[in-house]
Design a protein around this motif. Structure first.
Motif, PDB file in Angstrom:
ATOM      1  N   UNK A 156       1.035  -1.322  -0.001  1.00  0.00           N
ATOM      2  CA  UNK A 156      -0.188   0.035   0.022  1.00  0.00           C
ATOM      3  C   UNK A 156       0.899   1.410  -0.048  1.00  0.00           C
ATOM      4  N   UNK A 157       0.105   2.277  -0.375  1.00  0.00           N
ATOM      5  CA  UNK A 157       0.829   3.608  -0.443  1.00  0.00           C
ATOM      6  C   UNK A 157       0.894   4.123   1.019  1.00  0.00           C
ATOM      7  N   UNK A 158       2.353   4.260   1.543  1.00  0.00           N
ATOM      8  CA  UNK A 158       2.623   5.042   2.598  1.00  0.00           C
ATOM      9  C   UNK A 158       2.849   6.502   2.767  1.00  0.00           C
ATOM     10  N   UNK A 159       2.180   7.057   3.706  1.00  0.00           N
ATOM     11  CA  UNK A 159       2.098   8.590   3.544  1.00  0.00           C
ATOM     12  C   UNK A 159       2.730   9.241   5.030  1.00  0.00           C
ATOM     13  N   UNK A 160       3.421  10.120   4.830  1.00  0.00           N
ATOM     14  CA  UNK A 160       3.925  10.842   6.025  1.00  0.00           C
ATOM     15  C   UNK A 160       3.426  12.166   6.029  1.00  0.00           C
ATOM     16  N   UNK A 200       5.490  30.169  11.424  1.00  0.00           N
ATOM     17  CA  UNK A 200       5.399  29.691  12.604  1.00  0.00           C
ATOM     18  C   UNK A 200       4.623  28.423  12.837  1.00  0.00           C
ATOM     19  N   UNK A 201       3.768  28.170  11.674  1.00  0.00           N
ATOM     20  CA  UNK A 201       2.750  26.913  11.761  1.00  0.00           C
ATOM     21  C   UNK A 201       2.643  26.563  10.260  1.00  0.00           C
ATOM     22  N   UNK A 202       3.251  25.423  10.076  1.00  0.00           N
ATOM     23  CA  UNK A 202       2.895  24.772   8.583  1.00  0.00           C
ATOM     24  C   UNK A 202       3.032  23.252   8.753  1.00  0.00           C
ATOM     25  N   UNK A 203       2.445  22.525   7.590  1.00  0.00           N
ATOM     26  CA  UNK A 203       2.463  21.435   7.510  1.00  0.00           C
ATOM     27  C   UNK A 203       2.399  20.872   6.044  1.00  0.00           C
ATOM     28  N   UNK A 204       2.851  19.453   5.894  1.00  0.00           N
ATOM     29  CA  UNK A 204       2.934  18.827   4.420  1.00  0.00           C
ATOM     30  C   UNK A 204       2.706  17.327   4.462  1.00  0.00           C
ATOM     31  N   UNK A 205       2.235  17.072   3.443  1.00  0.00           N
ATOM     32  CA  UNK A 205       2.167  15.446   3.155  1.00  0.00           C
ATOM     33  C   UNK A 205       3.029  15.044   1.999  1.00  0.00           C
ATOM     34  N   UNK A 206       3.510  13.930   2.605  1.00  0.00           N
ATOM     35  CA  UNK A 206       4.669  13.225   1.552  1.00  0.00           C
ATOM     36  C   UNK A 206       4.303  11.803   1.171  1.00  0.00           C
ATOM     37  N   UNK A 207       4.208  11.472   0.068  1.00  0.00           N
ATOM     38  CA  UNK A 207       4.145  10.024  -0.444  1.00  0.00           C
ATOM     39  C   UNK A 207       5.432   9.400  -0.344  1.00  0.00           C
ATOM     40  N   UNK A 208       5.529   8.265   0.352  1.00  0.00           N
ATOM     41  CA  UNK A 208       6.802   7.447   0.486  1.00  0.00           C
ATOM     42  C   UNK A 208       6.789   6.210  -0.360  1.00  0.00           C
ATOM     43  N   UNK A 209       7.857   5.900  -0.510  1.00  0.00           N
ATOM     44  CA  UNK A 209       7.985   4.314  -1.200  1.00  0.00           C
ATOM     45  C   UNK A 209       8.254   3.276  -0.288  1.00  0.00           C
ATOM     46  N   UNK A 210       8.802   3.862   0.859  1.00  0.00           N
ATOM     47  CA  UNK A 210       8.846   2.789   1.927  1.00  0.00           C
ATOM     48  C   UNK A 210       9.026   3.662   3.407  1.00  0.00           C
ATOM     49  N   UNK A 211       8.673   2.966   4.231  1.00  0.00           N
ATOM     50  CA  UNK A 211       8.621   3.495   5.692  1.00  0.00           C
ATOM     51  C   UNK A 211       9.775   4.366   6.072  1.00  0.00           C
ATOM     52  N   UNK A 212      10.978   3.509   5.659  1.00  0.00           N
ATOM     53  CA  UNK A 212      12.234   3.797   6.369  1.00  0.00           C
ATOM     54  C   UNK A 212      12.741   5.373   5.645  1.00  0.00           C
ATOM     55  N   UNK A 213      11.868   5.946   4.532  1.00  0.00           N
ATOM     56  CA  UNK A 213      12.386   7.341   4.081  1.00  0.00           C
ATOM     57  C   UNK A 213      11.868   8.299   4.981  1.00  0.00           C
ATOM     58  N   UNK A 214      10.826   8.233   6.083  1.00  0.00           N
ATOM     59  CA  UNK A 214      10.391   8.847   6.864  1.00  0.00           C
ATOM     60  C   UNK A 214      11.368   9.694   7.814  1.00  0.00           C
ATOM     61  N   UNK A 215      12.153   8.776   8.317  1.00  0.00           N
ATOM     62  CA  UNK A 215      13.330   9.167   9.348  1.00  0.00           C
ATOM     63  C   UNK A 215      14.390  10.036   8.508  1.00  0.00           C
ATOM     64  N   UNK A 216      14.522   9.674   7.384  1.00  0.00           N
ATOM     65  CA  UNK A 216      15.551  10.405   6.634  1.00  0.00           C
ATOM     66  C   UNK A 216      15.358  11.951   6.103  1.00  0.00           C
ATOM     67  N   UNK A 217      13.878  11.968   6.130  1.00  0.00           N
ATOM     68  CA  UNK A 217      13.237  13.257   5.790  1.00  0.00           C
ATOM     69  C   UNK A 217      13.350  14.178   6.680  1.00  0.00           C
ATOM     70  N   UNK A 218      12.800  13.579   7.704  1.00  0.00           N
ATOM     71  CA  UNK A 218      12.762  14.532   9.124  1.00  0.00           C
ATOM     72  C   UNK A 218      14.403  14.673   9.417  1.00  0.00           C
TER      73      UNK A 218
END
Length: 495
Positions: free
Chosen positions: A237-241, A272-290
């Protein structure tokens, strides 16, 4: 959005619009009820896990906190959760990442790897669960591998599952119940909704009695492993961050622009307040992005703060411990100050005097004088005479008063000249004082004073005020031209 007229972006037009609404009869009761939204139970769980798993570091006196969690589906209201986490964690910048697996058809889907721990590698603060500090886990694994030969691979696997089952069986009942399963997921930073927990419990509880025994636990683990092995990589499934950031207001955080930081991910919002939605190929990318976001913040936005030596009042007036009330009051009046440090012969700070101590000392002196006058009157009424020598001694004592050493504040807080503005602000707030003596690093030698006014001047709240005052901070030698000019102009004062 003005944050109840508190955001930096608030304009006079916003306040005028609010006043107009009130003039038209806006209901304060309705505003109070709906302006502040309360967290749902699901959001409260996210907030709890965010505070438990938060990673914090301090750079240039600014506390930067991050947390990376995973959920079994989309969770509404993460902006409010992040704002509460910012305030409750005493952070200056808070970045929250929430990973979930989107499913087609708009329905939530239970994560297949619900036991997978998404640890935040952002600041290298947290140790692995089986690290040196977890001796219990190491002992269990050591015994399991030691006895592996007795039953082969299957026996080893059952021992490992038994060990995991027993650790999660908090009440030692021999069963896993709903609250124990929820606690197990929460310990891994996984936020599960009530529906998700119910679906998971239904999948594990084969006999439908509302609790999971060890055999059902083993059977579920076997089915989960087999399903994972059969699933092709391309069918996952598509993983979202979801990234949400919040920043406190402050002079040291003016360069932090979260909307620009998240713009490359298609995000938006305020500085001072923002957000974004990122489509990931795999969950491991989330930590690298942050991790990349944190690095960019540190290198481009977190400015080095000025030290106390940059904005303190120096050179500073001081008081000797053998001075009396009248002498100290004369200094207060002449230089229009309300507090002065007390130093010894080596110019080391030994205390602090404020207008309160001076007023109290003078009141005590006045009380003694009134008591002496009453005694003299009583003596005259009895016919007793006071000698001239006694009167002279009393007059001398009245003139000398009491020394500062007897009534000054002792054990006062001092701050070294190399401390940052944020650090000295904390000291001022915690000690509830208006000024602090500044000492040379590693010593107690006075080099200046820092007051609340000095700190407020650094915040530059009002653009119309003259904040940089070199005449106040420069040495006496550098101020000589200004002093000479004032003397020349003084003759025109009476014209």
């Amino acid at each position: 959005d003005t944050g109840s007229l508190c955001f930096d972006s608030t304009t006079p037009r916003d306040a005028t619009a609010l006043a107009w609404c009130l003039e038209q009869g806006a209901s304060q009761t309705a505003i109070a009820e709906h302006a502040h939204t309360y967290l749902s139970r699901e959001q409260q769980n996210v907030l709890t896990q965010a505070l438990i798993n938060v990673n914090s570091t301090t750079v240039h006196g600014i506390t930067l906190s991050t947390v990376l969690l995973s959920a079994d589906g989309f969770i509404n209201g993460l902006a409010a959760v992040t704002q509460d986490a910012l305030e409750l964690s005493s952070s200056d910048v808070f970045l929250m990442g929430m990973v979930y697996e989107a499913s087609s058809g708009g329905r939530k889907k239970t994560r297949q790897n619900s036991g997978q721990l998404l640890t935040s590698r952002l600041l290298k603060k947290r140790k692995e669960s089986a690290g040196p500090g977890n001796s219990e886990a190491q002992d269990v694994l050591s015994l399991a591998y030691k006895d592996a030969w007795r039953g082969g691979k299957d026996a080893l696997r059952r021992r490992q599952l038994r060990s995991a089952f027993d650790r999660r069986d908090v009440d030692n009942s021999g069963y896993l119940e709903m609250d124990e399963i929820a606690a197990a997921l929460a310990s891994y930073g996984i936020i599960a909704s009530e529906d998700g927990l119910a679906d998971l419990m239904e999948a594990m509880d084969a006999d439908g009695n509302g609790k999971v025994d060890f055999e059902e636990f083993v059977e579920f683990a076997t089915r989960a492993e087999a399903l994972h092995d059969r699933q092709p990589e391309g069918k996952k499934g598509s993983t979202t961050l979801i990234l949400v950031g919040r920043v406190k207001a402050g002079v040291s955080l003016k360069a932090v622009k979260l909307n620009k930081l998240l713009d490359r991910f298609g995000g938006g919002g305020h500085p001072k307040a923002a957000s974004a939605t990122v489509r990931l190929n795999e969950e491991g990318e989330a930590a690298d992005i942050m991790q990349g976001l944190v690095d960019e913040l540190i290198h481009t936005s977190l400015q080095e703060q000025p030290t106390v030596a940059d904005f303190m009042t120096a050179p500073s007036l001081s008081v000797k411990s053998d001075m009396n009330e009248n002498q100290v009051e004369a200094l207060f009046t002449r230089y229009d100050v309300r507090a002065l440090p007390v130093v010894d012969d080596d110019h080391n700070v030994v205390g602090l005097v404020t207008y309160k101590e001076v007023a109290s000392a003078k009141q005590r002196l006045w009380n003694k004088e009134q008591k002496r006058i009453r005694r003299e009157k009583e003596a005259e009424a009895r016919g007793d005479k006071i000698s001239d020598q006694e009167k002279k001694t009393v007059q001398e004592r009245r003139g000398s008063g009491t020394t500062v050493k007897a009534w000054m504040k002792q054990h006062v807080s001092v701050v070294e000249a190399s401390k940052t503005m944020a650090e000295v602000e904390i000291i001022l707030l915690e000690n509830d004082v208006g000024c602090i003596p500044v000492v040379q690093d590693g010593t107690n030698r006075l080099v200046g004073m820092v007051t609340r006014t000095d700190l407020l001047r650094q915040h530059r709240y009002y653009a119309s005020l003259h904040y940089h005052n070199p005449g106040f901070a420069d040495s006496i030698e550098k101020r000589q031209p200004i002093i000479a000019l004032r003397k020349k102009l003084k003759k025109f004062d009476d014209l």
